[in-house]
Design a protein around this motif. Structure first.
Motif, PDB file in Angstrom:
ATOM      1  N   VAL A  25       0.853  -1.181   0.000  1.00  0.00           N
ATOM      2  CA  VAL A  25       0.000   0.000   0.000  1.00  0.00           C
ATOM      3  C   VAL A  25       0.891   1.234   0.000  1.00  0.00           C
ATOM      4  CG1 VAL A  25      -1.808   1.271   1.213  1.00  0.00           C
ATOM      5  CG2 VAL A  25      -1.808  -1.236   1.246  1.00  0.00           C
ATOM      6  N   LEU A  46       0.934   5.442   0.215  1.00  0.00           N
ATOM      7  CA  LEU A  46       0.155   6.589   0.665  1.00  0.00           C
ATOM      8  C   LEU A  46       0.845   7.889   0.242  1.00  0.00           C
ATOM      9  CD1 LEU A  46      -0.655   5.403   4.302  1.00  0.00           C
ATOM     10  CD2 LEU A  46      -1.959   4.983   2.194  1.00  0.00           C
ATOM     11  N   HIS A  66      -2.854  10.126  -5.105  1.00  0.00           N
ATOM     12  CA  HIS A  66      -2.173   8.848  -5.357  1.00  0.00           C
ATOM     13  C   HIS A  66      -1.338   8.873  -6.629  1.00  0.00           C
ATOM     14  CE1 HIS A  66      -5.621   8.274  -8.119  1.00  0.00           C
ATOM     15  NE2 HIS A  66      -4.830   7.418  -8.736  1.00  0.00           N
ATOM     16  N   LEU A 110      -5.889   9.594   0.299  1.00  0.00           N
ATOM     17  CA  LEU A 110      -6.216   9.635   1.715  1.00  0.00           C
ATOM     18  C   LEU A 110      -7.578  10.290   1.949  1.00  0.00           C
ATOM     19  CD1 LEU A 110      -2.763  10.888   3.049  1.00  0.00           C
ATOM     20  CD2 LEU A 110      -3.704   8.583   3.377  1.00  0.00           C
ATOM     21  N   ASP A 140      -8.547   3.752   8.314  1.00  0.00           N
ATOM     22  CA  ASP A 140      -9.056   3.714   6.935  1.00  0.00           C
ATOM     23  C   ASP A 140      -8.209   2.788   6.073  1.00  0.00           C
ATOM     24  OD1 ASP A 140     -10.989   5.663   7.519  1.00  0.00           O
ATOM     25  OD2 ASP A 140      -9.892   7.294   6.515  1.00  0.00           O
ATOM     26  N   VAL A 141      -6.889   2.919   6.196  1.00  0.00           N
ATOM     27  CA  VAL A 141      -5.973   2.149   5.348  1.00  0.00           C
ATOM     28  C   VAL A 141      -6.086   0.659   5.642  1.00  0.00           C
ATOM     29  CG1 VAL A 141      -3.540   1.756   4.807  1.00  0.00           C
ATOM     30  CG2 VAL A 141      -4.399   4.091   5.066  1.00  0.00           C
ATOM     31  N   LEU A 192       3.619  -1.313   3.786  1.00  0.00           N
ATOM     32  CA  LEU A 192       3.036   0.029   3.750  1.00  0.00           C
ATOM     33  C   LEU A 192       4.148   1.056   3.595  1.00  0.00           C
ATOM     34  CD1 LEU A 192       0.528   1.844   4.118  1.00  0.00           C
ATOM     35  CD2 LEU A 192       0.865   1.654   6.591  1.00  0.00           C
ATOM     36  N   GLY A 252       1.273  11.040   4.135  1.00  0.00           N
ATOM     37  CA  GLY A 252       1.016   9.611   4.077  1.00  0.00           C
ATOM     38  C   GLY A 252       1.967   8.817   4.950  1.00  0.00           C
TER      39      GLY A 252
END
Length: 292
Positions: free
Chosen positions: A33, A35, A42, A63, A88-89, A103, A109
Motif C-alpha cells: 500500500v 500513501l 495517489h 487519503l 481507513d488504510v 506500507l 502519508g
C-alpha cells in the motif's frame, strides 16, 4: 475523476461510516500500500507503482480528505487524526482481501503509515517513510528562524476559520508554492500532473487544514502516549530523507531509531518529491525493505 496511474484500475471502497476512498490497484502478488503526501494525490506514485506492480499487488489510495476520496466535515479533532486515517488504510486493505500488507508513505502519508504501524502491528509487515519525521519529533525539532520553512504547519494549526479563509482565497498560489519550492527538478511534476494536484487541493481546503490541525493536537497526544508506553515499530522500517536534519540541528536517524529499532535510514540527493524526482532510488529502497 482526477487522473490515475496508467494500467491501474480505479475504484471506490467504503472504509468507515460515510467514508469511501478512491483507490488505484494494479499488479499481482504480495500487497503493498502506497500513501501519498501533500499537496498531492495517489498519482504521485505513478512511476514507483508501475515498477512494483511487476510482482506485487499495489494499492494506491487517495487519503481521506484528499483527491477523489470522501471529505467528511471535521466534526471533532479525531475526524482527520492519523489514527483515524490509519484505520481507513487497514479497512481498505481488508476490503481488498489483504489482512497483512507492506506500507509506504510520503509526507502526510508517512505519518499515517507510522500510526498504522503503531496501532496495527499485526497488519503492517514492512514500513517505509519518505521525507518526514514522526509527528511528535517534528514539533520538537522546529524552533527559531529555521522553523520558517514550516510556516504552513503553524498556519494550519490555528483554530477553524482563519486558515481555511486565507488558503481558500488563493489556493493555487498556496499549494503551488510547495510544488514549486520543494522540488529540485521542476520537470519531475509535469504541467498536467501539477494542474491535477492544484485542482484536487483547491477542492479540499477544509479537509487538508483539518489534517494538519490534527497533527498539532490529537496526533501529538497519541505519539506522546506511545512514547511513554514504550511502543515501537517492530517491523522492518526504511526511511528516506533529504539531509535537512543538519540544517535544523538534529540527528534524523537517531530520531527515527528511537521509534524503529529495525531501521535502515538513508539520505537522498533529490528534493522532497522523491517518488517523482528519483523513482529509481525509491523503488530500490522499497524492494530492499521488502526483502528484509
Amino acid at each position: 475523476m482526477t487522473p490515475t496511474i496508467t494500467t491501474f484500475t480505479q475504484q471506490r471502497v467504503t472504509v468507515a461510516d460515510g467514508v469511501a476512498l478512491n483507490v488505484a490497484v494494479g499488479g499481482a502478488g504480495s500487497p503493498v500500500v502506497l500513501l501519498h503526501g501533500f499537496p498531492q494525490t495517489h498519482l504521485m506514485w505513478r512511476h514507483v507503482a508501475t515498477d512494483l506492480a511487476a510482482d506485487h499487488t499495489v494499492i494506491c489510495p487517495d487519503l481521506r480528505g484528499y483527491g477523489d476520496s470522501d471529505k467528511p466535515a471535521a466534526t471533532d479533532g479525531r475526524t482527520y487524526a492519523k489514527r483515524t486515517m490509519a484505520a481507513d488504510v487497514v479497512a481498505l486493505a481488508r476490503a481488498l482481501g489483504h489482512d497483512r500488507f507492506a506500507l509506504a508513505g510520503h509526507d502526510r502519508g508517512a505519518l499515517v503509515a507510522v500510526r498504522a504501524g503503531l496501532d496495527h502491528p499485526g497488519a503492517v509487515t514492512h514500513l517505509a517513510a519518505l521525507d518526514v519525521l514522526p509527528t511528535l519529533d517534528m514539533w520538537e525539532v522546529m524552533h527559531g528562524t529555521s522553523a520558517a520553512v514550516g510556516f504552513h504547519l503553524y498556519l494550519m494549526a490555528q483554530p477553524p476559520g482563519l486558515p481555511e479563509r486565507m488558503i481558500g482565497a488563493s489556493a493555487d498560489a498556496f499549494f503551488g508554492h510547495f510544488l514549486d519550492g520543494w522540488a529540485t527538478d521542476p520537470d519531475a511534476i509535469p504541467a498536467d500532473v501539477r494542474a491535477a494536484y492544484l485542482k484536487a487541493s483547491r477542492e479540499a481546503v477544509p479537509s487538508i487544514v483539518a489534517d494538519y490541525r490534527a497533527s498539532a493536537t490529537v496526533d501529538v497526544e497519541d505519539d506522546q502516549a506511545d512514547r511513554l508506553a514504550g511502543h515501537r515499530l517492530r517491523m522492518p522500517v526504511t526511511v528516506l530523507q533529504q539531509d535537512w536534519g543538519t540544517a535544523l540541528g538534529f540527528d534524523a536517524a537517531a530520531r527515527w531509531r528511537a521509534w524503529a529499532p529495525n531501521l535502515v535510514h538513508n539520505t537522498v540527493s533529490c528534493g522532497h518529491f522523491m517518488a517523482e524526482e528519483d523513482p529509481g532510488e525509491v523503488v530500490k529502497a522499497l524492494r530492499g525493505l521488502l526483502s528484509r
